[in-house]
Every structure is written in structure tokens, then in C-alpha cells.
Scaffold this motif. Structure first.
Motif, PDB file in Angstrom:
ATOM      1  N   VAL A  78      19.230   9.786 -16.702  1.00  0.00           N
ATOM      2  CA  VAL A  78      17.847   9.718 -16.223  1.00  0.00           C
ATOM      3  C   VAL A  78      16.930  10.550 -17.112  1.00  0.00           C
ATOM      4  O   VAL A  78      17.181  11.736 -17.346  1.00  0.00           O
ATOM      5  N   LEU A  79      15.872   9.910 -17.616  1.00  0.00           N
ATOM      6  CA  LEU A  79      14.844  10.632 -18.370  1.00  0.00           C
ATOM      7  C   LEU A  79      13.837  11.274 -17.421  1.00  0.00           C
ATOM      8  O   LEU A  79      13.474  12.429 -17.575  1.00  0.00           O
ATOM      9  N   TYR A  80      13.365  10.495 -16.465  1.00  0.00           N
ATOM     10  CA  TYR A  80      12.492  11.038 -15.425  1.00  0.00           C
ATOM     11  C   TYR A  80      12.356  10.051 -14.279  1.00  0.00           C
ATOM     12  O   TYR A  80      12.645   8.863 -14.404  1.00  0.00           O
ATOM     13  N   VAL A  81      11.924  10.588 -13.147  1.00  0.00           N
ATOM     14  CA  VAL A  81      11.679   9.809 -11.935  1.00  0.00           C
ATOM     15  C   VAL A  81      10.263  10.131 -11.473  1.00  0.00           C
ATOM     16  O   VAL A  81       9.868  11.304 -11.445  1.00  0.00           O
ATOM     17  N   ILE A  82       9.490   9.099 -11.120  1.00  0.00           N
ATOM     18  CA  ILE A  82       8.134   9.310 -10.601  1.00  0.00           C
ATOM     19  C   ILE A  82       8.062   8.740  -9.188  1.00  0.00           C
ATOM     20  O   ILE A  82       8.469   7.603  -8.951  1.00  0.00           O
ATOM     21  N   TRP A  83       7.530   9.543  -8.281  1.00  0.00           N
ATOM     22  CA  TRP A  83       7.420   9.099  -6.893  1.00  0.00           C
ATOM     23  C   TRP A  83       6.359   9.931  -6.173  1.00  0.00           C
ATOM     24  O   TRP A  83       6.359  11.155  -6.240  1.00  0.00           O
ATOM     25  N   GLY A  86       0.829  -1.196   0.000  1.00  0.00           N
ATOM     26  CA  GLY A  86       0.000   0.000   0.000  1.00  0.00           C
ATOM     27  C   GLY A  86       0.866   1.248   0.000  1.00  0.00           C
ATOM     28  O   GLY A  86       2.056   1.210  -0.309  1.00  0.00           O
ATOM     29  N   ASP A  87       0.263   2.383   0.335  1.00  0.00           N
ATOM     30  CA  ASP A  87       1.009   3.637   0.391  1.00  0.00           C
ATOM     31  C   ASP A  87       2.175   3.512   1.364  1.00  0.00           C
ATOM     32  O   ASP A  87       2.007   3.050   2.502  1.00  0.00           O
ATOM     33  N   ALA A  88       3.353   3.929   0.916  1.00  0.00           N
ATOM     34  CA  ALA A  88       4.529   3.896   1.782  1.00  0.00           C
ATOM     35  C   ALA A  88       4.413   4.981   2.851  1.00  0.00           C
ATOM     36  O   ALA A  88       4.059   6.114   2.555  1.00  0.00           O
ATOM     37  N   THR A  89       4.713   4.623   4.090  1.00  0.00           N
ATOM     38  CA  THR A  89       4.681   5.579   5.197  1.00  0.00           C
ATOM     39  C   THR A  89       5.934   5.378   6.050  1.00  0.00           C
ATOM     40  O   THR A  89       6.651   4.380   5.915  1.00  0.00           O
ATOM     41  N   GLY A  90       6.177   6.324   6.931  1.00  0.00           N
ATOM     42  CA  GLY A  90       7.283   6.187   7.880  1.00  0.00           C
ATOM     43  C   GLY A  90       8.619   5.950   7.204  1.00  0.00           C
ATOM     44  O   GLY A  90       9.010   6.649   6.260  1.00  0.00           O
ATOM     45  N   GLY A  91       9.328   4.925   7.664  1.00  0.00           N
ATOM     46  CA  GLY A  91      10.645   4.618   7.128  1.00  0.00           C
ATOM     47  C   GLY A  91      10.608   4.204   5.675  1.00  0.00           C
ATOM     48  O   GLY A  91      11.565   4.458   4.930  1.00  0.00           O
ATOM     49  N   ASP A  92       9.515   3.561   5.250  1.00  0.00           N
ATOM     50  CA  ASP A  92       9.392   3.166   3.848  1.00  0.00           C
ATOM     51  C   ASP A  92       9.307   4.386   2.941  1.00  0.00           C
ATOM     52  O   ASP A  92       9.900   4.426   1.863  1.00  0.00           O
ATOM     53  N   LYS A  93       8.585   5.392   3.394  1.00  0.00           N
ATOM     54  CA  LYS A  93       8.474   6.616   2.602  1.00  0.00           C
ATOM     55  C   LYS A  93       9.812   7.348   2.561  1.00  0.00           C
ATOM     56  O   LYS A  93      10.205   7.907   1.522  1.00  0.00           O
ATOM     57  N   THR A  94      10.520   7.344   3.688  1.00  0.00           N
ATOM     58  CA  THR A  94      11.855   7.953   3.721  1.00  0.00           C
ATOM     59  C   THR A  94      12.786   7.243   2.751  1.00  0.00           C
ATOM     60  O   THR A  94      13.586   7.881   2.056  1.00  0.00           O
ATOM     61  N   TYR A  95      12.679   5.913   2.695  1.00  0.00           N
ATOM     62  CA  TYR A  95      13.478   5.123   1.758  1.00  0.00           C
ATOM     63  C   TYR A  95      13.196   5.581   0.322  1.00  0.00           C
ATOM     64  O   TYR A  95      14.125   5.790  -0.477  1.00  0.00           O
ATOM     65  N   GLY A  96      11.916   5.735  -0.012  1.00  0.00           N
ATOM     66  CA  GLY A  96      11.553   6.187  -1.350  1.00  0.00           C
ATOM     67  C   GLY A  96      12.043   7.597  -1.625  1.00  0.00           C
ATOM     68  O   GLY A  96      12.532   7.894  -2.723  1.00  0.00           O
ATOM     69  N   ASN A  97      11.924   8.483  -0.637  1.00  0.00           N
ATOM     70  CA  ASN A  97      12.417   9.857  -0.794  1.00  0.00           C
ATOM     71  C   ASN A  97      13.914   9.864  -1.105  1.00  0.00           C
ATOM     72  O   ASN A  97      14.380  10.572  -1.999  1.00  0.00           O
ATOM     73  N   ASN A  98      14.648   9.079  -0.327  1.00  0.00           N
ATOM     74  CA  ASN A  98      16.095   9.057  -0.497  1.00  0.00           C
ATOM     75  C   ASN A  98      16.512   8.424  -1.828  1.00  0.00           C
ATOM     76  O   ASN A  98      17.481   8.869  -2.457  1.00  0.00           O
ATOM     77  N   LEU A  99      15.780   7.406  -2.246  1.00  0.00           N
ATOM     78  CA  LEU A  99      16.086   6.763  -3.517  1.00  0.00           C
ATOM     79  C   LEU A  99      15.835   7.728  -4.675  1.00  0.00           C
ATOM     80  O   LEU A  99      16.648   7.838  -5.605  1.00  0.00           O
ATOM     81  N   ALA A 100      14.703   8.436  -4.620  1.00  0.00           N
ATOM     82  CA  ALA A 100      14.411   9.422  -5.659  1.00  0.00           C
ATOM     83  C   ALA A 100      15.496  10.500  -5.685  1.00  0.00           C
ATOM     84  O   ALA A 100      15.949  10.920  -6.753  1.00  0.00           O
ATOM     85  N   ALA A 101      15.911  10.935  -4.508  1.00  0.00           N
ATOM     86  CA  ALA A 101      16.963  11.953  -4.417  1.00  0.00           C
ATOM     87  C   ALA A 101      18.283  11.433  -4.996  1.00  0.00           C
ATOM     88  O   ALA A 101      19.040  12.184  -5.614  1.00  0.00           O
ATOM     89  N   TYR A 102      18.552  10.153  -4.793  1.00  0.00           N
ATOM     90  CA  TYR A 102      19.776   9.548  -5.335  1.00  0.00           C
ATOM     91  C   TYR A 102      19.774   9.604  -6.863  1.00  0.00           C
ATOM     92  O   TYR A 102      20.779   9.972  -7.484  1.00  0.00           O
ATOM     93  N   PHE A 103      18.655   9.233  -7.466  1.00  0.00           N
ATOM     94  CA  PHE A 103      18.572   9.250  -8.926  1.00  0.00           C
ATOM     95  C   PHE A 103      18.694  10.673  -9.473  1.00  0.00           C
ATOM     96  O   PHE A 103      19.291  10.894 -10.529  1.00  0.00           O
ATOM     97  N   ILE A 104      18.131  11.624  -8.766  1.00  0.00           N
ATOM     98  CA  ILE A 104      18.204  13.007  -9.229  1.00  0.00           C
ATOM     99  C   ILE A 104      19.621  13.546  -9.093  1.00  0.00           C
ATOM    100  O   ILE A 104      20.127  14.238  -9.980  1.00  0.00           O
TER     101      ILE A 104
END
Length: 362
Positions: free
Chosen positions: A323-328, A297-315
Motif C-alpha cells: 500500500v502506497l496510501y489510503v484516502i478516506w 453522497g456522504d457515507a453515513t451510518g453503516g456505510d461509513k462503518t463499512y468505509g472505516n473497516n475497509l480502510a482499516a483492512y488496507f492499513i
């Protein structure tokens, strides 16, 4: 004894059900995650949100913007080389100009009959021939000096023309980048307007994103191979997809996947998808689950932080990884525009990208 038949039939049905379940579920959940929540949707469904037209427009816009930026960088480098070359030529031109000036002064002082007088003053034929040869050499040297001056001036003129051409090229590429940026943002605006008209039945708002830019990352990826001119080589879906999704991916996609794992992002990933539109069937995209057990389901807490950091890594490494684009989390990051609202999703965690980070590479 009469119940033996039904019992056997029930056992057979259960066995068949287990076989079907295993056949459908093999590779869907990583090792060690058997107790995790099942995937919201199977990896082979087209659940990237938006429309095929929108994704095609974003793909073309980002590719065009990256191509123009590469051409701009190439032109800027060429301009710098020409400017250095022109400076060297102008220095040489000054030296040659001074040399020819000296020759002109000497010719003026000796007069037109200087050469004849030098020959007539010779006392014997042998001395006459020596002086004639010496004067011929002087004349040849003077001729070379003059021709060298003219050639240097021509070279300077050609270099200045080429320099002006590079400036024109740069202005052209800047305009292309601006148009591609406008193309991508216009496509997203149209999609957002269509989503607002069609999404009155659900309460989830695209403006509830804002998470993509909240991550942090200091890891630097190793750059993917480029052509000698700085452009990205054309690649096909030619290497095996190492993720449970199976299929094929491009070498650049594999590189991005490996670099993300090396940076510590080791949760469930699914890349190739045989059906649907977008980059997955082309092997140019991967979905990185935010939860340890896969797409829930929707990522929350540490899972959401993981997604935030991963998106930031790609950027952070967008230029290194093509990178063409990142969606998150209902937002999309474009190299031309940064984070923008990504509307037109289906209202579920997969198409809203609230349970995984989507990466598309050139």
C-alpha cells in the motif's frame, strides 16, 4: 392523424435518449443496484482531490519510504548473518591460534637442530628416508596450520569491515526514510495551507475527518509476490480490470482487489481510469464505494462503518499488499506517517473521499 408525425418524432427522441443513456451508463452501476442512487461523478473523471503535483509528491514519498524500509530490512538481515558468521570465524580462529601456539612450543623445546638430529640418528638409509618423509609431512602440516590461521584472521577482518558497512547502510536508509516522511508531510501541509486560502467559500472543513482510524479489521491478506531481496517487482498495467471501469490494472492491484473481496468487502469498485492524473490511469489504484449502489453522497451510518473497516483492512495489511496510501473521509494514511488531514479537495463527496475509499498500491 396529424399528430402521428410528432408522436413518431417524440418516440424516436426517447429511443435515441435511451440508447445514449445506456451507452454512457453501462457498467456504472453493479448488477442488482438499478434502483440505487446514481454516481456523484462518472468514474472516468479526475475527482481524487488535491492536485496532480500533490499526488505525484505523495507517490514519490511513499515509494521512496517503502524502498528505504526494504533496504533497511535487507541490511539488518545481512548484519545478522555477518554477526553469526563472525562468531563462527572467531571460534575457528581461537582453535587455529591454539594449534599454532602448540607448534611454536614444540619448536622451541626441540630447538633448531631437532630435525637434523632426528635424521642423523637414523641407522640405515631406508630409515633415514622414512624419517625425512615424516618430518616433511609434519612441516607441511605446520605450514598449513599457520596459513589457515592467517586466512581465518583475514576473513574475520573482512567480515568485521562488511558488518561496519551494513551499519552505515542502515543509518543511511533511516535518514532516507525520515526525509521521505518529511517530504510527504510537507506536501500535505502546503496543500492544506493552499486549501485554507481557497476554501473560504465552502463550509466543509478538512478537520471534519478523523474517521479513517476508527475502523476495525482482523482479516489478514495473502502477501503479494516480492523479489528475492524483499523489494517489490516492477509491474505495468498488464491485466484486465475486472471492475465495471474496464481498462487495465497491475497484477498487484488485482491482488489487493481480490484480497479485499475475500475479506468481505464486496461493494462497488472502480479501478482503471483513462483520464486525469494519479495512479488510476497507471492501473495502480481502485476506488471502493462505501454505499452498496455506487458513489453517492456522504457515507453515513453503516456505510461509513463499512468505509472505516475497509480502510482499516488496507492499513492492517499495508505491508502485505504494498500500500502506497489510503484516502478516506478527508484524511490520508501514509506508511511513513499514519493518518493525516487530506486537504485541497473539491468540497464534493468524491473529491473529499466521503463516499469511497481510495487505495493506491506500489
Amino acid at each position: 392523424m396529424p399528430v402521428v408525425g410528432p408522436v413518431r418524432r417524440t418516440a424516436a427522441r426517447l429511443a435515441a435518449l435511451m440508447v445514449v443513456t445506456l451507452a454512457l451508463g453501462v457498467g456504472a452501476v453493479p448488477a442488482g443496484a438499478a434502483s440505487a442512487a446514481p454516481l456523484a461523478k462518472a468514474p472516468d473523471t479526475d475527482h481524487e482531490g488535491g492536485t496532480a503535483k500533490l499526488r505525484d509528491q505523495l507517490d514519490a514519498a511513499s515509494k521512496g519510504w517503502l524502498d528505504a524500509r526494504t533496504a533497511l530490512a535487507r541490511s539488518t538481515k545481512r548484519q545478522q548473518e555477518l554477526a553469526t558468521q563472525l562468531k563462527t570465524i572467531e571460534g575457528e580462529l581461537g582453535v587455529r591460534d591454539a594449534k599454532v601456539g602448540e607448534i611454536a612450543v614444540v619448536a622451541y623445546r626441540t630447538g633448531r637442530f631437532g630435525t637434523a638430529a632426528a635424521l642423523l640418528s637414523s641407522r640405515d638409509p631406508e630409515n633415514f628416508m622414512d624419517r625425512a618423509a615424516a618430518l616433511g609431512q609434519v612441516a607441511a602440516n605446520e605450514d598449513r596450520a599457520v596459513r589457515g590461521l592467517l586466512e581465518t584472521r583475514d576473513q574475520a577482518t573482512r567480515t568485521k569491515t562488511a558488518l561496519d558497512g551494513e551499519i552505515v547502510e542502515q543509518r543511511k536508509q533511516v535518514l532516507v526514510m525520515a526525509k521521505r516522511k518529511e517530504q510527504a508531510e510537507k506536501a500535505l501541509e502546503v496543500a492544506a495551507a493552499e486549501a485554507r486560502r481557497a476554501a473560504t467559500q465552502r463550509s466543509t472543513s478538512a478537520s471534519a475527518g478523523g474517521s479513517g482510524s476508527g475502523g476495525t479489521s482482523t482479516a489478514n491478506a495473502k502477501p503479494a509476490p516480492r523479489n528475492s531481496d524483499g523489494s517489490w517487482p516492477s509491474e505495468s498495467c498488464s491485466v484486465d480490470d475486472p471492475t465495471p471501469a474496464d481498462g487495465c490494472i497491475t497484477p498487484r492491484t488485482l491482488h489487493a482487489l481480490q484480497q479485499a473481496k475475500a475479506a468481505g468487502f464486496t461493494r462497488y469498485v472502480s479501478c482503471h481510469r483513462s483520464g486525469g492524473s494519479g495512479e488510476h490511469p497507471k492501473g495502480r489504484a481502485c476506488d471502493f464505494a462505501a454505499q452498496k449502489g455506487g458513489f453517492g453522497g456522504d457515507a453515513t451510518g453503516g456505510d461509513k462503518t463499512y468505509g472505516n473497516n475497509l480502510a482499516a483492512y488496507f492499513i492492517r495489511n499495508a505491508d502485505r499488499l504494498a500500500v502506497l496510501y489510503v484516502i478516506w473521509y478527508r484524511e490520508i494514511w501514509l506508511p511513513s506517517s499514519g493518518w493525516k488531514s487530506y486537504s485541497g479537495a473539491g468540497g464534493d463527496p468524491s473529491s473529499d473521499h466521503t463516499n469511497h475509499v481510495h487505495l493506491s498500491v506500489y
